[in-house]
Design an enzyme around this catalytic site. Sequence first.
Site, PDB file in Angstrom:
ATOM      1  N   HIS A  25      89.504  26.733  23.332  1.00 11.19           N
ATOM      2  CA  HIS A  25      88.607  27.877  23.525  1.00 11.19           C
ATOM      3  C   HIS A  25      88.882  28.530  24.884  1.00 11.19           C
ATOM      4  CE1 HIS A  25      84.760  30.179  23.540  1.00 11.19           C
ATOM      5  NE2 HIS A  25      84.898  30.106  22.233  1.00 11.19           N
TER       6      HIS A  25
ATOM      7  N   ASP B 288      83.173  34.746  16.751  1.00 11.39           N
ATOM      8  CA  ASP B 288      84.494  34.124  16.884  1.00 11.39           C
ATOM      9  C   ASP B 288      84.527  32.714  16.316  1.00 11.39           C
ATOM     10  OD1 ASP B 288      82.783  33.446  19.059  1.00 11.39           O
ATOM     11  OD2 ASP B 288      84.491  32.793  20.269  1.00 11.39           O
ATOM     12  N   HIS B 289      83.392  32.247  15.795  1.00  5.44           N
ATOM     13  CA  HIS B 289      83.335  30.924  15.173  1.00  5.44           C
ATOM     14  C   HIS B 289      83.007  30.983  13.680  1.00  5.44           C
ATOM     15  CE1 HIS B 289      83.426  28.485  18.962  1.00  5.44           C
ATOM     16  NE2 HIS B 289      83.150  29.683  19.437  1.00  5.44           N
TER      17      HIS B 289
ATOM     18  N   HIS C  54      74.162  26.713  25.261  1.00  2.41           N
ATOM     19  CA  HIS C  54      74.904  27.960  25.165  1.00  2.41           C
ATOM     20  C   HIS C  54      73.877  29.093  25.176  1.00  2.41           C
ATOM     21  CE1 HIS C  54      78.342  30.396  24.504  1.00  2.41           C
ATOM     22  NE2 HIS C  54      78.160  30.644  23.225  1.00  2.41           N
TER      23      HIS C  54
ATOM     24  N   HIS D 114      78.086  27.156  16.007  1.00  2.28           N
ATOM     25  CA  HIS D 114      77.076  28.184  16.280  1.00  2.28           C
ATOM     26  C   HIS D 114      77.491  29.489  15.612  1.00  2.28           C
ATOM     27  CE1 HIS D 114      80.079  28.802  19.412  1.00  2.28           C
ATOM     28  NE2 HIS D 114      79.537  29.962  19.734  1.00  2.28           N
TER      29      HIS D 114
ATOM     30  N   ASP E  14      80.583  25.765  21.996  1.00  4.26           N
ATOM     31  CA  ASP E  14      80.519  26.394  23.312  1.00  4.26           C
ATOM     32  C   ASP E  14      79.333  25.830  24.078  1.00  4.26           C
ATOM     33  OD1 ASP E  14      82.517  27.829  22.159  1.00  4.26           O
ATOM     34  OD2 ASP E  14      81.541  29.790  22.325  1.00  4.26           O
TER      35      ASP E  14
ATOM     36  N   HIS F  31      78.103  32.620  16.693  1.00  8.51           N
ATOM     37  CA  HIS F  31      78.870  33.709  17.292  1.00  8.51           C
ATOM     38  C   HIS F  31      80.061  34.049  16.398  1.00  8.51           C
ATOM     39  CE1 HIS F  31      77.337  33.467  21.728  1.00  8.51           C
ATOM     40  NE2 HIS F  31      76.670  34.347  20.994  1.00  8.51           N
TER      41      HIS F  31
END
Length: 312
Positions: A269, A67-68, A140, A63, A211, A65
Amino acid sequence: MQLQFLGTGAGMPSKERKTSALVMKLLDELGTIWLFDCGEATQHQILETTIKPRKIDKIFVTHLHGDHIYGLPGFIGSRSFLGGDTPLTIYGPKGLKEWVEMTNDVTGTHLTYPLEFVEVEEGIVFENEQFIVRAMPLQHVVPCFGYRIEQKPLAGALDIKKATALGVPKGPLLGRLKAGQDIVLEDGTAVRSVDVLSEPQPGFIVTILGDTRQCDNALALAQQADVLVHESTFDHATAKLARQYGHSTNIEAATVAQQAGVGTLLLNHLSARFLAKDLARMTKEARAIHEKTYLVSDFRTFEWHQRQLIEK
């Protein structure tokens, strides 16, 4: 096949954990490496390993976000600087292609290799003679996918003694039999591969989730998987936050693994709120539900060997 975790933290990097990134080394199977998510410190983490960026030919993004994905622009550019000239394919949700291409344009990044994108939807996103990768949407707070990597059945082992007894000489004919091809000897004798091969062996199944809250699709993707990589951002005491922010607890992840008949569960995670003393407790709680569970940290490496996952 090996799994090596480069980043196992949630949200932002900490001294102990960088943000999400996981490599699947398929060097024996395909001669390549696949990367799942690419948090901002990914290329820095790679410098601490033996991984060669040019060997990474596929990146699967769960996805959008930060942090990914914040490590993608740097990795893409560095792969070019380091002599990468083979195509790189990036799989991910709608919007990823636009973001990467805009970033490259604004920064004047020039690549020495073709960059390809596949916009992920539910179903098969990749297939070749050896592997199938399936994707399903998870639950998510933004569109997010999980991936199920299935190795197709492997050819049975060649019984050399049986082949020799049938008159097959050493050399390329044995290789053809091992590859599943029937052959004819010089004297006209036909030898069928099925007569000298053992039964085909099942390949491995690895499920890597982005997530997600606990949901039906997570359970479907994990069915009978040999390995399940599942987020564990929160624990039972913080389960309300998990539901609020679209995440899972260690206990929920273990429940998915137990219900799906998973072989090994790898929890990653993790929120930076958890200290070293919490990790042993969280692992114990998960193992009470699914015995073969590991709570992973950066650089931990697992290898698929003789139909089981072992830590290197």
